[in-house]
Design an enzyme around this catalytic site. Structure first.
Site, short mmCIF file in Angstrom:
data_model
loop_
_atom_site.label_atom_id
_atom_site.label_comp_id
_atom_site.label_asym_id
_atom_site.label_seq_id
_atom_site.Cartn_x
_atom_site.Cartn_y
_atom_site.Cartn_z
N GLY A 157 -15.13 21.90 -34.45
CA GLY A 157 -16.40 21.72 -33.77
C GLY A 157 -17.46 22.63 -34.36
O GLY A 157 -17.37 23.03 -35.52
N GLU A 158 -18.46 22.95 -33.57
CA GLU A 158 -19.57 23.82 -33.98
C GLU A 158 -20.46 23.19 -35.05
O GLU A 158 -21.43 23.79 -35.48
CB GLU A 158 -19.07 25.18 -34.50
CG GLU A 158 -18.17 25.93 -33.55
CD GLU A 158 -17.49 27.15 -34.18
OE1 GLU A 158 -17.91 27.56 -35.29
OE2 GLU A 158 -16.54 27.67 -33.57
#
Length: 349
Positions: free
Chosen positions: A315-316
Site C-alpha cells: 500500500g502507501e
C-alpha cells in the site's frame, strides 16, 4: 457531491502520435507496452512532446470504524504510528519518493489521533475515523462531500507547482474491508471472492472478516438493492482517505494529469471514480497487480492491464511509485530517440 468536468481524451492527435512512434529508429512495435504508455500520456496531455514535470504523491491517512470488529490483524494505532514514521522519512513510500523525485504530501483526512504537535502532516481531518458501517453508514453526506473536496483541493496544490503526473497512496488500518465491498457491489462479484488476508489474516481471520462484512451488507441492503446510485456504497462503506482519493482522481482527470493507480485499495477507489465518471479511466495507468485476493478480478472489471506483477501489497502507493520508471522510459522514448531520418538509417518497413 461537487460536479466534475471529466471528458474522454481527445483522440484527434492519435494518428500523429502513432506516426511519431513508428518513425523512431526501432522496429515497428518493438518497445511494446512502452509505446502504449507513450500514446496514453500524449493523449492525456494533448502533445507529441509529453512531460512528467513535478511528480507529486499524495499519502492520505484515515481510520475506519469497522476496524473495531477485528477485521484486520493490525491494530488501529498503527495508522497514526506509520503517519508519524512517514514524517521522519522512514517508510517505504518515503524511500520510493526520494528515489524517483516525487514530492510527498502526508495528509491526515481522518486519523484517530491528534497530530497538532507533529510537523510535516497536512491537517485536513474530517473526523477521528469513520463510523462503524456494521451498524450505520461510515459517513454522512456532509462528511462525504468534504472528503471529495479535500482530494480535489490537494490536486489544485499540486497543479500550482506544475505537476503533470499524480500518484496516490493510503494509510488506514481496515481499509481492505470497504474495498472488498465496493468490489463486490460495483463488479457484481460474490463477496467471498472479494475478501483476502489484508495485512496478514489467517484463515479463521478471513472467515470472521467475511461474516462481519456479510452482516454489514445485509444491514444496508434496503438502500443498495437495486443499486441505482454509485454514491451510496461509497458513502456507506468508504473511508475518509478513500473518498478523498476519489476526489483527487476525478479532479486530476479534469486537469488532464496522468494518474498512477496503486494496489487493491487504490484500485477500488479508481473503480469508484470510474463508476461515477467513466471517462476518468482514460487518465489512469494501473501500475501493478498485487497479492491481495481479488485484485486481479478488480483490474479485470475495468479491463486494466497492470504494468507489474511483483507480489506487492504494502500500500502507501509504493507499487505505483515502483512502476514510475516505466512511464518515464516511455516519455524519454518520445522525446529523446532519433527518427530514422535524423539517424540516417534506412526505414525498412
Amino acid at each position: 457531491m461537487k460536479r466534475f468536468n471529466v471528458n474522454s481524451v481527445d483522440r484527434s492527435l492519435q494518428g500523429a502520435i502513432q506516426e511519431k512512434i513508428d518513425n523512431l529508429n526501432k522496429p515497428k512495435g518493438s518497445l511494446g507496452r512502452l509505446e502504449e504508455l507513450a500514446m496514453q500520456v500524449c493523449l492525456v496531455q494533448q502533445t507529441l512532446e509529453p512531460s512528467l514535470a513535478h511528480p507529486c504523491h499524495l499519502l492520505l491517512g484515515g481510520d475506519h470504524g469497522i476496524e473495531r470488529e477485528g477485521v484486520s490483524v493490525s491494530p488501529r494505532e498503527v495508522t497514526w504510528q506509520q503517519m508519524i514514521n512517514f514524517t521522519r522519512g522512514g517508510g517505504g513510500v518515503n524511500m520510493f519518493c526520494r528515489q524517483h523525485g516525487f514530492k510527498l504530501r502526508i495528509v491526515d483526512v481522518g486519523v484517530d489521533y491528534d497530530f497538532s504537535d507533529v510537523p510535516g502532516i497536512i491537517d485536513r481531518k474530517i473526523a477521528r475515523g469513520t463510523k462503524n458501517f456494521l451498524y450505520e453508514p461510515a459517513m454522512n453526506e456532509k462528511e462525504f462531500d468534504k472528503a471529495i473536496q479535500v482530494g480535489s483541493d490537494l490536486v489544485d496544490d499540486c497543479v500550482k507547482e506544475g505537476c503533470r503526473i499524480l500518484c496516490i497512496g493510503e494509510m488506514g488500518i481496515g481499509n481492505t474491508s470497504p474495498s472488498s465491498i465496493w468490489m463486490s457491489l460495483f463488479g457484481d462479484i460474490p463477496l467471498k471472492d472479494c475478501i483476502g488476508a489484508g495485512a496478514g489474516l489467517n484463515n479463521d481471520g478471513i472467515r470472521h472478516k467475511y461474516e462481519v462484512l456479510s452482516k454489514a451488507l445485509a444491514r444496508h441492503q434496503s438502500y443498495l438493492s437495486p443499486l441505482t446510485s454509485h454514491l451510496l456504497p461509497l458513502r456507506i462503506f468508504g473511508g475518509f482517505e478513500m473518498i478523498a482519493a476519489i476526489g483527487a482522481m476525478l479532479h486530476a482527470a479534469e486537469q488532464h494529469l496522468v494518474i498512477l493507480v496503486d494496489g487493491f485499495i487504490m484500485t477500488a477507489c479508481a473503480l469508484g471514480a470510474i463508476r461515477l465518471y467513466p471517462a476518468s479511466q482514460d487518465y489512469m495507468i494501473f501500475t501493478h497487480c498485487g497479492d491481495e485476493s481479488g485484485h486481479k478480478m478488480m483490474l479485470d472489471i475495468v479491463g486494466a492491464k497492470p504494468l507489474l506483477h511483483f507480489g506487492l501489497r504494502l500500500g502507501e502507493g509504493t507499487g505505483a511509485l515502483c512502476a514510475y520508471p516505466l512511464v518515464d522510459s516511455a516519455i524519454r522514448m518520445m522525446n529523446e530517440m532519433n527518427t530514422f531520418d535524423k539517424a540516417k538509417i534506412t526505414k525498412y518497413f
